[in-house]
Write a protein that holds these residues in place. Structure first.
Motif, short mmCIF file in Angstrom:
data_model
loop_
_atom_site.label_atom_id
_atom_site.label_comp_id
_atom_site.label_asym_id
_atom_site.label_seq_id
_atom_site.Cartn_x
_atom_site.Cartn_y
_atom_site.Cartn_z
N PRO A 79 0.82 -1.22 0.00
CA PRO A 79 0.00 0.00 0.00
C PRO A 79 0.85 1.25 0.00
N ARG A 80 0.27 2.28 -0.55
CA ARG A 80 0.87 3.61 -0.52
C ARG A 80 -0.13 4.55 0.10
N ALA A 81 0.21 5.06 1.26
CA ALA A 81 -0.74 5.90 1.98
C ALA A 81 -0.96 7.22 1.26
N THR A 82 -2.22 7.61 1.17
CA THR A 82 -2.58 8.90 0.61
C THR A 82 -2.73 9.87 1.78
N VAL A 83 -1.69 10.64 2.02
CA VAL A 83 -1.67 11.51 3.19
C VAL A 83 -2.04 12.93 2.79
N LEU A 84 -2.72 13.61 3.68
CA LEU A 84 -3.08 15.00 3.45
C LEU A 84 -1.93 15.94 3.80
N ILE A 85 -1.07 15.49 4.72
CA ILE A 85 0.04 16.31 5.17
C ILE A 85 1.33 15.67 4.69
N PRO A 86 2.17 16.38 3.95
CA PRO A 86 3.44 15.81 3.48
C PRO A 86 4.31 15.37 4.65
N GLY A 87 5.19 14.42 4.37
CA GLY A 87 6.04 13.89 5.42
C GLY A 87 6.90 14.95 6.08
N ALA A 88 7.35 15.93 5.28
CA ALA A 88 8.20 16.98 5.83
C ALA A 88 7.44 17.91 6.77
N ARG A 89 6.10 17.85 6.71
CA ARG A 89 5.29 18.74 7.54
C ARG A 89 4.46 17.98 8.56
N VAL A 90 4.87 16.76 8.89
CA VAL A 90 4.12 15.96 9.84
C VAL A 90 4.05 16.65 11.20
N ARG A 91 5.13 17.35 11.57
CA ARG A 91 5.19 17.99 12.88
C ARG A 91 4.72 19.45 12.84
N TYR A 92 3.87 19.78 11.90
CA TYR A 92 3.52 21.19 11.76
C TYR A 92 2.77 21.71 12.98
N LEU A 93 1.95 20.87 13.61
CA LEU A 93 1.25 21.31 14.82
C LEU A 93 2.24 21.53 15.96
N ALA A 94 3.24 20.65 16.06
CA ALA A 94 4.27 20.83 17.09
C ALA A 94 5.07 22.10 16.83
N GLU A 95 5.33 22.39 15.55
CA GLU A 95 6.06 23.62 15.22
C GLU A 95 5.25 24.85 15.59
N ILE A 96 3.94 24.81 15.35
CA ILE A 96 3.09 25.94 15.72
C ILE A 96 3.09 26.12 17.23
N ALA A 97 2.97 25.01 17.96
CA ALA A 97 2.97 25.10 19.43
C ALA A 97 4.31 25.62 19.95
N GLU A 98 5.40 25.15 19.33
CA GLU A 98 6.72 25.62 19.76
C GLU A 98 6.90 27.11 19.49
N GLN A 99 6.42 27.55 18.33
CA GLN A 99 6.51 28.97 18.01
C GLN A 99 5.67 29.80 18.98
N GLY A 100 4.50 29.28 19.35
CA GLY A 100 3.66 29.98 20.32
C GLY A 100 4.33 30.08 21.68
N ARG A 101 5.00 29.00 22.11
CA ARG A 101 5.71 29.05 23.39
C ARG A 101 6.87 30.05 23.35
N THR A 102 7.55 30.14 22.20
CA THR A 102 8.64 31.10 22.07
C THR A 102 8.13 32.53 22.17
N ILE A 103 7.01 32.80 21.51
CA ILE A 103 6.42 34.15 21.56
C ILE A 103 5.98 34.48 22.99
N ASN A 104 5.35 33.52 23.65
CA ASN A 104 4.91 33.76 25.04
C ASN A 104 6.09 34.02 25.96
N SER A 105 7.19 33.29 25.75
CA SER A 105 8.37 33.50 26.58
C SER A 105 8.95 34.90 26.36
N ARG A 106 8.98 35.34 25.10
CA ARG A 106 9.50 36.68 24.81
C ARG A 106 8.60 37.75 25.41
N ILE A 107 7.29 37.54 25.36
CA ILE A 107 6.36 38.51 25.94
C ILE A 107 6.53 38.58 27.45
N GLU A 108 6.74 37.43 28.09
CA GLU A 108 6.95 37.42 29.54
C GLU A 108 8.21 38.19 29.92
#
Length: 209
Positions: free
Chosen positions: A138-167
């Motif tokens: 089988p070949r999985a038909t994915v909606l998110i490319p493999g290089a962007r699998v961690r995109y939610l984690a990247e968004i969360a990490e970016q949010g934590r960085t912004i919050n730290s800078r604001i603090e």
């Protein structure tokens, strides 16, 4: 007919030695092949199957371990597994699907009775499906490319960085307010208004020690 359906979530490769069904099953299905690490799991399961049966020279195509993605429509892995399952059934039960064997036959529904019941006409099933098995894995038909699998984690990490800078900025602003208030209490004549800087002429340069 023993069949074992598993996923790649069995732990380390050494844990395969503890799965007794790999000894008894004549067909092993490795489902959820779209998960990370499934290709390594397929290699390890096939290796363990060969080891259990001392068939080390058997090629991968002949090892009855089939990767599938059952949740995917028209999955080639499921098709390949089904075709081989029918082949193994024919080999295990000679004459399967013939009129003499009594297996693989069914009564054709009677149109005169609205499809209910049967008219006694046997419909032969030879367990030889005419399906396209060009693709075997089988070949999985994915909606998110493999290089962007961690995109939610990247968004969360970016949010934590912004919050730290604001603090940090909030702490600096709070400290500046406290210092301004202290200078105001002691009556600093040169004290500028809030949020304004000292005049350059009012600042005393720091002498190096």
């Amino acid at each position: 007919f023993p069949m074992y359906v598993m996923t790649s979530d069995y732990g380390a490769a050494s844990q395969l030695e503890k799965i007794d069904m790999l000894d008894f099953a004549e067909v092993v299905v490795l489902n959820k092949y779209d998960r990370r690490g499934a290709e390594d799991a397929l290699r390890d399961v096939r290796k363990q199957w060969r080891r259990n049966r001392v068939a080390f020279k058997l090629p991968d195509e002949q090892v009855p371990v089939y990767p599938t993605i059952a949740s995917q429509f028209n999955d080639p892995g499921v098709t390949w597994m089904f075709a081989n399952l029918c082949r193994l059934l024919r080999e295990k039960l000679p004459g399967l699907g013939t009129r003499d064997s009594g297996l693989g036959t069914a009564s054709r529904p009677s149109p005169s009775r609205g499809g209910l019941g049967g008219d006694g006409v046997a419909v032969r099933c030879d367990f030889d499906p005419q399906v396209d098995t060009t693709l075997k894995e089988p070949r999985a038909t994915v909606l998110i490319p493999g290089a962007r699998v961690r995109y939610l984690a990247e968004i969360a990490e970016q949010g934590r960085t912004i919050n730290s800078r604001i603090e940090k900025q909030a702490e600096a602003a709070d400290r500046a307010q406290a210092l301004w208030q202290a200078l105001h209490e002691i009556g600093d004549a040169k004290l500028p208004k809030q949020l304004e800087a000292y005049d350059a002429n009012d600042l005393v340069p720091v002498r190096p020690e």
